[in-house]
Write a protein that holds these residues in place. Structure first.
Motif, PDB file in Angstrom:
ATOM      1  N   ASN A   1       1.234  -0.779   0.126  1.00 53.07           N
ATOM      2  CA  ASN A   1      -0.391  -0.317  -0.135  1.00 53.07           C
ATOM      3  C   ASN A   1       0.858   1.319   0.188  1.00 53.07           C
ATOM      4  OD1 ASN A   1      -2.371  -1.326  -0.317  1.00 53.07           O
ATOM      5  ND2 ASN A   1      -2.862  -1.215   2.429  1.00 53.07           N
TER       6      ASN A   1
ATOM      7  N   THR B   1      -4.805   0.646  -4.847  1.00 55.81           N
ATOM      8  CA  THR B   1      -4.070  -0.383  -4.288  1.00 55.81           C
ATOM      9  C   THR B   1      -4.945  -1.408  -4.779  1.00 55.81           C
ATOM     10  OG1 THR B   1      -5.930  -0.005  -2.431  1.00 55.81           O
ATOM     11  CG2 THR B   1      -3.915   1.272  -2.322  1.00 55.81           C
TER      12      THR B   1
ATOM     13  N   ALA C   1      -6.337  -3.001  -2.751  1.00 52.31           N
ATOM     14  CA  ALA C   1      -7.761  -3.310  -1.741  1.00 52.31           C
ATOM     15  C   ALA C   1      -8.566  -2.977  -2.695  1.00 52.31           C
ATOM     16  CB  ALA C   1      -7.450  -2.180  -0.487  1.00 52.31           C
ATOM     17  N   ASP C   2      -8.061  -1.123  -3.241  1.00 46.16           N
ATOM     18  CA  ASP C   2      -9.211  -0.594  -4.175  1.00 46.16           C
ATOM     19  C   ASP C   2      -9.221  -1.355  -5.435  1.00 46.16           C
ATOM     20  OD1 ASP C   2      -8.648   1.746  -2.835  1.00 46.16           O
ATOM     21  OD2 ASP C   2      -6.657   2.222  -4.269  1.00 46.16           O
TER      22      ASP C   2
ATOM     23  N   ALA D   1      -9.899  -4.594  -5.790  1.00 49.52           N
ATOM     24  CA  ALA D   1     -10.731  -5.785  -4.614  1.00 49.52           C
ATOM     25  C   ALA D   1     -12.245  -5.127  -4.580  1.00 49.52           C
ATOM     26  CB  ALA D   1     -10.199  -6.279  -3.801  1.00 49.52           C
ATOM     27  N   TRP D   2     -12.710  -3.487  -3.994  1.00 48.38           N
ATOM     28  CA  TRP D   2     -13.521  -3.527  -3.552  1.00 48.38           C
ATOM     29  C   TRP D   2     -14.187  -3.246  -4.685  1.00 48.38           C
ATOM     30  CZ3 TRP D   2     -17.026  -2.490  -0.144  1.00 48.38           C
ATOM     31  CH2 TRP D   2     -17.628  -1.522  -0.842  1.00 48.38           C
TER      32      TRP D   2
ATOM     33  N   LEU E   1     -10.359 -10.978  -4.764  1.00 54.23           N
ATOM     34  CA  LEU E   1      -9.339 -10.999  -4.172  1.00 54.23           C
ATOM     35  C   LEU E   1      -7.998 -11.952  -4.685  1.00 54.23           C
ATOM     36  CD1 LEU E   1     -10.212 -13.082  -0.912  1.00 54.23           C
ATOM     37  CD2 LEU E   1      -9.221 -11.143  -0.954  1.00 54.23           C
TER      38      LEU E   1
ATOM     39  N   ALA F   1      -7.072  -8.488  -6.569  1.00 58.63           N
ATOM     40  CA  ALA F   1      -5.979  -7.763  -5.835  1.00 58.63           C
ATOM     41  C   ALA F   1      -4.494  -8.654  -5.818  1.00 58.63           C
ATOM     42  CB  ALA F   1      -7.006  -7.559  -4.172  1.00 58.63           C
TER      43      ALA F   1
END
Lengths: 240, 386
Positions: free
Chosen positions: A77, B298, B300-301, B303-304, B372, B375
Motif C-alpha cells: 500500500n 491499491t 484493496a481498491d 478488490a473493492w 481477491l 487484488a
C-alpha cells in the motif's frame, strides 16, 4: 527532483527449474532532472530495470533509493501511495482504460489525490492542452490514433506532476511523425519542468534525444562511462 | 471510506459502458429473482391464510368427513343450538356455492348469509368501492362482490353475473383485509337456498361461521359444538378458520413448499451467474487492473471495485426481477381456491425487499473470490498475463 541510486540490483525469474538472471548486480546513479535513455537488445533487462524503478516489480536483491528513500522497504500500500505521488509511467502500447474517455483516463490518477473537482478539472485540462489534445477530451481510446493515444498516456503520466517519468519505448509503436511529437514533448517536460525522465528505447535516434544513454546487455550495464561519452557526443546536436 | 467512494464512478462506468455484458447478466439475474420473489409471495399468501393468530376468534363448523361445499350440508336450525353454547358470541349460517370444488385459479364462490347482521358487520360503507348495502338488501338476487373476485371477473355494480348455476345482480364491490372476503360474492342466504332447492336442500347450509368471545376458548367451544351434534344425523367438525383453510389447501401448501425450493434454487443461479460474469470480467480486465495499480491504486481498491460491481449487478437484476414480480402479482390478481376456500397471492413487500437484498448480497459474495485474485495479482504479472 529525484536522485535515483541503484546498488547491486538483481532480478531473477524462475521458469520451471531454470533461473533467468534478468538483471545482475546493476549499479546506477541517475541525477534529478536528467533525461536518461536505456538502450540494449531484447531481453537485456531494460524494461525490468524500468519496472523496478517504478516499483511495480520488486528486486531479488539490491537496493533502490529514490529521493533518499529506499523503496524496497515499503509495503504494497505504501508503494502504491509512493507511485501515485512520485511516478508517471508511459507504456509502449499506451495502456489507456478502454471504457474511459481521454479526459477520464487522465483524471484517474488524480482521484487518489486530495483535490477538489475543480482542481482536478484544471489539472486535466492543462495536461491535455500540453499534449495538444484539449479538443479530444471526450474521445474514447478506440476513437484516437496511436499517436494521440500515446499523448493521452503522457498527459496521464504528467497530470500528478510527478518527479519521475518512466517511459517504456514510448515511440515504439508510432509512425515517424507521431514519434517526433512524443519525443519533443518528453524533451520539453524535462527541460521546462525539470522532471527526471528514464526512457527505454531500441531506437538510437530516439535515444539521442536524451541527455544520457545507458547501455544494457544480458542484465548488465556495459561500459557505461565510455558509452555515455560517445552517446553524448552523438546526441549533442539533436538534444539542442 | 473516501478510498471506497472514489472507486464508485469507475465501477459505474464499467457497467454502463459495457451494455451488452451488463444487460445480459442483469437480465439473467432479474429472471431468477423474479421467480424467487413470485414464489415467496405465494408462500407468504399461504402462510397468511393458514397461520393461526393469537387473537383468532372465528371457528368454522363444517359437516364431518366432507371436503367440498357441495357435500357439506348442515341444517340451518343448528344455529340456535350453537348460539346456546357458552363462549359463542355469534353464529352465521352460510351457504356456499362454487363452480369448481378442486384447486383452481378461477373459482367463483357464493356465500349465502342472512339479510341482517353479517354483511352490515363485514362490509362497512367505507369498504365499498361501488354500489351499496341498501341496494343489496333491496333485491333478492343481489350479491356484494369482493374486490379480488370483481377484478378477476371484471365486475362492476349493476352488472349481471352468472356462475355455478346462480344468476345474480351485482349490488356493489367491496374491499376487505380478509382474503376469504375479497374472493367471494355474498348473496342472500334464502336466495342461494332457493337456488339449491332444485336439489332438495332448502333450509340447508354449508357451514356456520362462529365468533367466540375469547380466543382462549376456541378449543373448548369447538369441542362443545362437535359434541352437541355428534349423535345427530349431521355430525360436525369444527376448526379455527386458519386450520380449516390449511386443511382445505393442503395440496396447494405442498406445491408451494416445492415451489419454494425452486425459488431458493433460482437464487443459487443468481450466485452462479454473477460469479461467472465477474470471473470473466476480471480475467478480461487484468491489464486494466495492472494499469490502475501502476497509477497508484491499491489492491484493496481493485478488490473493492470488483465486489462493488458484482453487488451492483445483483442489485440491478434483483430490483428489476423483484419489482417485476411485485407488479405481475398485483396485475394478475392471482387466487387459489379449493373447496370454496381462497388463498390469495398478494404482492408481498417482504418478498420484494428480500429479492433485492438477497440478490445484492449474493452478488457481493460472488465477487469476493475474483476480487481477491485481482487484488493479489502482481502488477508485472498482470501485464504479462494480459
Amino acid at each position: 527532483m529525484s536522485t535515483i541510486e541503484c546498488r547491486k540490483l538483481r532480478k531473477d525469474y524462475r521458469r520451471g527449474e531454470e533461473v533467468i538472471h534478468t538483471l545482475q548486480d546493476v549499479d546506477i546513479d541517475i541525477h534529478g532532472g536528467s533525461f536518461v535513455a536505456l538502450m540494449g537488445p531484447s531481453g537485456s533487462g531494460k524494461t525490468t530495470l524500468l519496472n523496478l524503478l517504478a516499483a511495480i516489480d520488486r528486486p531479488t536483491a539490491g537496493t533502490i533509493t529514490i529521493g533518499g528513500r529506499d523503496i524496497g522497504t515499503l509495503g504494497r500500500n505504501a508503494l502504491a501511495a509512493w507511485r501515485s505521488a512520485n511516478v508517471g509511467y508511459i507504456f509502449q502500447l499506451y495502456n489507456l482504460v478502454p471504457v474511459l474517455t481521454a479526459y477520464e483516463n487522465v483524471e484517474m490518477p488524480l482521484l487518489l489525490h486530495a483535490l477538489s473537482a475543480k482542481e482536478r478539472h484544471q489539472r486535466v485540462t492543462e495536461a491535455l492542452e500540453l499534449v495538444g489534445l484539449a479538443d479530444r477530451y471526450s474521445h474514447y481510446p478506440r476513437q484516437l490514433s496511436g499517436g494521440q493515444e500515446q499523448r493521452v498516456a503522457i498527459a496521464r503520466a504528467i497530470v500528478t506532476r510527478p518527479t519521475l517519468i518512466l517511459a517504456d519505448e514510448p515511440t515504439g509503436d508510432l509512425d515517424r511523425t507521431s514519434a517526433m511529437q512524443v519525443m519533443d514533448l518528453l524533451v520539453r517536460l524535462n527541460k521546462e519542468r525539470n522532471q527526471t525522465i528514464v526512457m527505454v528505447t531500441h531506437d538510437p535516434s530516439t535515444a539521442a534525444r536524451a541527455g544520457r544513454i545507458v547501455h544494457l546487455e544480458k542484465g548488465k550495464i556495459i561500459d557505461a562511462a565510455e558509452f555515455e561519452r560517445a552517446a553524448q557526443i552523438a546526441a549533442s546536436g539533436a538534444h539542442r | 471510506m473516501n478510498s471506497l467512494l472514489r472507486t464508485i464512478p469507475f465501477t459505474w462506468k464499467n457497467l454502463v459502458r459495457r451494455p451488452l455484458r451488463t444487460g445480459l447478466t442483469v437480465a439473467g439475474i432479474a429472471v431468477a429473482t423474479f421467480l424467487f420473489s413470485f414464489v415467496e409471495s405465494m408462500r407468504d399468501g399461504v402462510v397468511k391464510a393458514t397461520e393461526a393468530g393469537a387473537a383468532e376468534t372465528r371457528l368454522v363448523v363444517y359437516r364431518k368427513n366432507r371436503f367440498c361445499p357441495f357435500a357439506s350440508q348442515l341444517p340451518q336450525s343448528y344455529q340456535r343450538s350453537i348460539l346456546n353454547i357458552e363462549g359463542v358470541k355469534a353464529a352465521v349460517p352460510i351457504k356456499i356455492v362454487v363452480n369448481n370444488c378442486r384447486a383452481s385459479l378461477d373459482v367463483v364462490t357464493f356465500r349465502g348469509v342472512p339479510d341482517e347482521g353479517y354483511l352490515q358487520e363485514h362490509v362497512t360503507q367505507a369498504q365499498l368501492r361501488s354500489g351499496s348495502v341498501s341496494d343489496w338488501l333491496s333485491r333478492g338476487d343481489a350479491v356484494l362482490v369482493g374486490s379480488a373476485l370483481a377484478e378477476r371477473r371484471r365486475l362492476r355494480a349493476g352488472d349481471r353475473f352468472d356462475a355455478a348455476g346462480v344468476r345474480s345482480w351485482v349490488a356493489g364491490v367491496f374491499d376487505s383485509d380478509d382474503a376469504q372476503d375479497r374472493n367471494v360474492a355474498y348473496a342472500h342466504l334464502g336466495f342461494l337456498q332457493e337456488t339449491a332447492q332444485r336439489g332438495g336442500t332448502g333450509g340447508i347450509v354449508t357451514q356456520f361461521n362462529v365468533e367466540v368471545d375469547d380466543p382462549s376458548k376456541m378449543e373448548a367451544v369447538a369441542s362443545a359444538i362437535d359434541e352437541a351434534f355428534a349423535h345427530d344425523q349431521f355430525p360436525t367438525t369444527t376448526r379455527p378458520e386458519s386450520a380449516f383453510v390449511a386443511r382445505a389447501a393442503r395440496d396447494v401448501i405442498v406445491l408451494v413448499r416445492f415451489a419454494s425450493i425452486v425459488g431458493w434454487a433460482s437464487l443459487a443461479a443468481v450466485f452462479a451467474l454473477i460469479a461467472n460474469a465477474i470471473a470473466l470480467a476480471v480475467r478480461d480486465r487484468i491489464r486494466d487492473h495492472a494499469i490502475l495499480q501502476t497509477l497508484g491504486w491499491t489492491g484493496a481498491d481493485i478488490a473493492w471495485m470488483v465486489v462493488m460491481e458484482a453487488a451492483m449487478l445483483g442489485a440491478a437484476g434483483g430490483a428489476i426481477g423483484a419489482i417485476g414480480a411485485h407488479a405481475a402479482i398485483a396485475f394478475a390478481h392471482l387466487n387459489f381456491t379449493m373447496e370454496g376456500v381462497s388463498i390469495e397471492v398478494t404482492a408481498s413487500n417482504m418478498a420484494t425487499v428480500a429479492g433485492v437484498v438477497l440478490a445484492t448480497l449474493l452478488g457481493a459474495v460472488a465477487g469476493i473470490v475474483p476480487a481477491l485474485s485481482a487484488a493479489r495479482r502482481e502488477i508485472v504479472q498482470g501485464f504479462r498475463t494480459a
